[in-house]
Design an enzyme around this catalytic site. Structure first.
Site, PDB file in Angstrom:
ATOM      1  CG  ASP A  84       2.158   1.275   9.684  1.00  0.00           C
ATOM      2  OD1 ASP A  84       1.887   2.106  10.575  1.00  0.00           O
ATOM      3  OD2 ASP A  84       2.272   1.581   8.481  1.00  0.00           O
TER       4      ASP A  84
ATOM      5  NE  ARG B 294      -6.995   4.940   4.560  1.00  0.00           N
ATOM      6  CZ  ARG B 294      -6.009   5.114   5.447  1.00  0.00           C
ATOM      7  NH1 ARG B 294      -6.262   5.087   6.725  1.00  0.00           N
ATOM      8  NH2 ARG B 294      -4.788   5.337   5.053  1.00  0.00           N
TER       9      ARG B 294
ATOM     10  CB  CYS C 288      -4.721   6.260  10.528  1.00  0.00           C
ATOM     11  SG  CYS C 288      -5.191   4.837   9.555  1.00  0.00           S
TER      12      CYS C 288
ATOM     13  NE  ARG D 206      -0.284  10.402  10.122  1.00  0.00           N
ATOM     14  CZ  ARG D 206      -0.599   9.325   9.412  1.00  0.00           C
ATOM     15  NH1 ARG D 206      -1.838   8.867   9.426  1.00  0.00           N
ATOM     16  NH2 ARG D 206       0.303   8.696   8.690  1.00  0.00           N
TER      17      ARG D 206
ATOM     18  CE  LYS E 203      -2.563   2.693   3.405  1.00  0.00           C
ATOM     19  NZ  LYS E 203      -1.459   3.487   3.970  1.00  0.00           N
ATOM     20  CG  ASN E 204       2.369   2.737   3.576  1.00  0.00           C
ATOM     21  OD1 ASN E 204       1.209   3.083   3.385  1.00  0.00           O
ATOM     22  ND2 ASN E 204       2.841   2.460   4.776  1.00  0.00           N
TER      23      ASN E 204
HETATM   24  C1  UD1 Z   1       4.108   6.573   6.813  1.00  0.00           C
HETATM   25  C2  UD1 Z   1       3.112   5.468   6.562  1.00  0.00           C
HETATM   26  C3  UD1 Z   1       2.439   5.059   7.869  1.00  0.00           C
HETATM   27  C4  UD1 Z   1       3.482   4.716   8.928  1.00  0.00           C
HETATM   28  C5  UD1 Z   1       4.528   5.816   9.049  1.00  0.00           C
HETATM   29  C6  UD1 Z   1       5.681   5.441   9.961  1.00  0.00           C
HETATM   30  C7  UD1 Z   1       2.422   6.008   4.320  1.00  0.00           C
HETATM   31  C8  UD1 Z   1       1.336   6.489   3.407  1.00  0.00           C
HETATM   32  N1  UD1 Z   1       2.130   5.952   5.622  1.00  0.00           N
HETATM   33  O1  UD1 Z   1       3.366   7.695   7.303  1.00  0.00           O
HETATM   34  O2  UD1 Z   1       1.629   3.924   7.604  1.00  0.00           O
HETATM   35  O3  UD1 Z   1       2.852   4.546  10.183  1.00  0.00           O
HETATM   36  O4  UD1 Z   1       5.082   6.137   7.760  1.00  0.00           O
HETATM   37  O5  UD1 Z   1       6.304   4.288   9.496  1.00  0.00           O
HETATM   38  O6  UD1 Z   1       3.490   5.646   3.875  1.00  0.00           O
HETATM   39  N2  UD1 Z   1       6.919  13.958  11.250  1.00  0.00           N
HETATM   40  C9  UD1 Z   1       7.170  15.286  11.538  1.00  0.00           C
HETATM   41  N3  UD1 Z   1       7.147  16.184  10.515  1.00  0.00           N
HETATM   42  C10 UD1 Z   1       6.887  15.815   9.223  1.00  0.00           C
HETATM   43  C11 UD1 Z   1       6.625  14.467   8.944  1.00  0.00           C
HETATM   44  C12 UD1 Z   1       6.642  13.553   9.979  1.00  0.00           C
HETATM   45  O7  UD1 Z   1       7.410  15.639  12.684  1.00  0.00           O
HETATM   46  O8  UD1 Z   1       6.890  16.680   8.342  1.00  0.00           O
HETATM   47  C13 UD1 Z   1       6.939  12.962  12.344  1.00  0.00           C
HETATM   48  C14 UD1 Z   1       5.575  12.300  12.562  1.00  0.00           C
HETATM   49  O9  UD1 Z   1       4.777  13.047  13.445  1.00  0.00           O
HETATM   50  C15 UD1 Z   1       5.974  10.952  13.129  1.00  0.00           C
HETATM   51  C16 UD1 Z   1       7.325  10.651  12.429  1.00  0.00           C
HETATM   52  O10 UD1 Z   1       7.787  11.902  11.943  1.00  0.00           O
HETATM   53  O11 UD1 Z   1       6.219  11.057  14.501  1.00  0.00           O
HETATM   54  C17 UD1 Z   1       7.229   9.692  11.286  1.00  0.00           C
HETATM   55  O12 UD1 Z   1       6.235  10.112  10.359  1.00  0.00           O
HETATM   56  P1  UD1 Z   1       6.316   9.750   8.806  1.00  0.00           P
HETATM   57  O13 UD1 Z   1       7.394   8.732   8.608  1.00  0.00           O
HETATM   58  O14 UD1 Z   1       6.368  10.990   8.033  1.00  0.00           O
HETATM   59  O15 UD1 Z   1       4.903   9.060   8.581  1.00  0.00           O
HETATM   60  P2  UD1 Z   1       4.007   9.134   7.293  1.00  0.00           P
HETATM   61  O16 UD1 Z   1       4.875   9.272   6.081  1.00  0.00           O
HETATM   62  O17 UD1 Z   1       2.889  10.097   7.485  1.00  0.00           O
END
Ligand code: UD1
Length: 419
Positions: free
Chosen positions: A306, A398, A117, A122, A22-23
């Site tokens: 996850d 999803r 989610c 986020r 998915k990701n």
């Molecule tokens: C992706 C995955 C999600 C998974 C997550 C962590 C997708 C579509 N989703 O989510 O299933 O749970 O990786 O493996 O691929 N953060 C910041 N600033 C930012 C971005 C992130 O502070 O601009 C923080 C977030 O709050 C979190 C951490 O970084 O604590 C990791 O987030 P991130 O790896 O970005 O998650 P997603 O890409 O949203």
């Protein structure tokens, strides 16, 4: 409204095929906007996030043909807008990849603020920091994000947190930028490598994906006329590995890359489960009650957040008291209230939870609070004594294709019914 009715306990036995990730898929589909041509993507999971993304791309002018339920051909020659449909893009998280891709293609984009989610805050500050360092200006207003750039220029970008989404998004924006971009402290998840491989197949020059320094040499343009197969889903494979242990079963999990599963294999062996690794398939089976464990979720190659709820189900009936520390998301223990309705003894506070192992779980009506929590509740329902009803299936759909069908084939007594 639909619900799943599961009657347990059933030891899950047999073979299960894993779909594409998915990701990776939700990043590769927006990445097709970087080409002005036609490409075919197979091993695409047929899940609701992918269907919504296809609708978004169609509304922006792409022509999508479904060749089979897991393969599409996409023609991006007639993209005619830089405004992604706000109602659809705010439905899920990965719509933020439209920003990186459209900045690269057209230097402009507006999308709805990404949904997804509810796992706590986020933020997308690292995405924005990256776009700005490449020369874009970004504005967040009235629930939408707009970004524009006259000319993207490569730069050195140090990520303050390890972020999957920001790493991929910056990669997308940098592929057609002038000069070289270096992403430092990049995330290393398998789907980051997969997106980089996809872009390289189309003519990009990305090196180092899978390490914490990614170098992107901007190219003039990408070409179409390629076929790409999405990497197998590490999280779906891990879900079935943990389901084999929780249900006291024996599963052969096929179409996976076992290297991506090492962090899960290590923990399953540590708690007394059995694993046999065949490279592109993996057998996991139960012989004795799992030992207690201490788990800390971490970016790859650490234990994935996850799979934390699915591991939580296993530890609910382990021998002794286990602890899970969630280091990625603020609110990833909502599922523990649901497991407690099934007889688990879990105390969650902030980013930690204590699992006092009970002898067995009992069926109950439960609500999935997010995608992976939903998968965990199915695993709990199959393993528990009696009837479990799982509600809020839209979360599960999803990210898992045909989930009840897959569980049924390996012995679960599970039905989807309309209320
Ligand atoms: C992706 C995955 C999600 C998974 C997550 C962590 C997708 C579509 N989703 O989510 O299933 O749970 O990786 O493996 O691929 N953060 C910041 N600033 C930012 C971005 C992130 O502070 O601009 C923080 C977030 O709050 C979190 C951490 O970084 O604590 C990791 O987030 P991130 O790896 O970005 O998650 P997603 O890409 O949203």
């Amino acid at each position: 409204m639909e619900k799943l009715i599961i009657t347990g306990p059933t030891p899950l036995k047999g073979e299960v095929e894993i779909n594409g990730a998915k990701n990776a898929a939700v990043a590769i589909l927006p990445a097709t906007l970087l080409i002005n041509g036609v490409c075919t993507i197979n091993n695409l999971p047929n899940i609701s996030d992918v269907q919504i993304l296809c609708k978004i791309l169609e509304k922006m002018g792409a022509k999508i043909t479904w060749n089979s339920s897991n393969e599409i051909t996409i023609d991006t020659r007639n993209i005619n807008t830089t405004q992604a449909p706000l109602d659809l893009t705010s439905k899920f998280r990965a719509s933020y990849y439209l920003i990186g891709a459209m900045l690269g293609r057209a230097g402009k984009i507006e999308v709805g603020m990404p949904g997804g989610c509810k796992l706590g805050a986020r933020p997308i500050d690292q995405h924005i920091k990256g776009f700005e360092l490449l020369g874009a200006s970004v504005e967040v207003r009235n629930g939408a994000i707009s970004a524009k750039a006259n000319c993207l220029k490569g730069n050195s970008i140090y990520m303050d947190v390890v972020s999957v989404g920001a790493t991929i998004n910056i990669m997308l924006a940098a592929v057609l930028a002038k000069g070289t971009t270096v992403i430092d402290n990049a995330a290393k998840e398998p789907h980051i490598v997969d997106v980089a491989n996809f872009l390289n197949t189309m003519g990009a020059d990305i090196r180092g994906a899978g390490t914490d320094v990614i170098k992107i040499n901007g190219v003039e343009k990408l070409h179409g006329d390629c076929t790409y197969s999405v990497v197998p889903d590490q999280i779906e494979a891990g879900t079935f590995m943990l389901a084999a242990i929780a249900s006291k079963g024996d599963l052969l999990i096929k179409n996976c890359i076992t290297k991506h599963l090492e962090c899960i294999t290590a923990k399953i062996l540590e708690i007394g489960g059995n694993v046999e690794d065949y490279g592109d398939s993996i057998r996991v089976w139960y012989t004795k009650r799992p030992n207690k464990a201490i788990i800390k979720t971490l970016p790859y190659p650490g234990f994935p957040t996850d799979l934390q709820p699915q591991m939580g189900v296993v530890l609910s009936t382990a021998n002794g008291t286990s602890i899970i520390n969630e280091s990625i998301w603020e609110s990833r223990f909502q599922y523990t209230d649901e497991l407690n309705k099934m007889g688990a003894k879990i105390t969650a506070q902030g980013k930690s939870a204590v699992f006092e192992g009970v002898d067995e779980l009992f069926g109950a009506p439960v609500y999935s609070t997010d995608l992976r929590a939903g998968a965990a509740l199915i695993v709990a329902g199959v393993s528990a004594n009696g009837v479990t009803e799982v509600y809020n299936l839209q979360h599960i759909d999803r990210g898992y294709e045909n989930i009840e069908e897959k569980f049924r084939k390996i012995g679960a007594n599970i039905q989807r019914v309309k209320e």
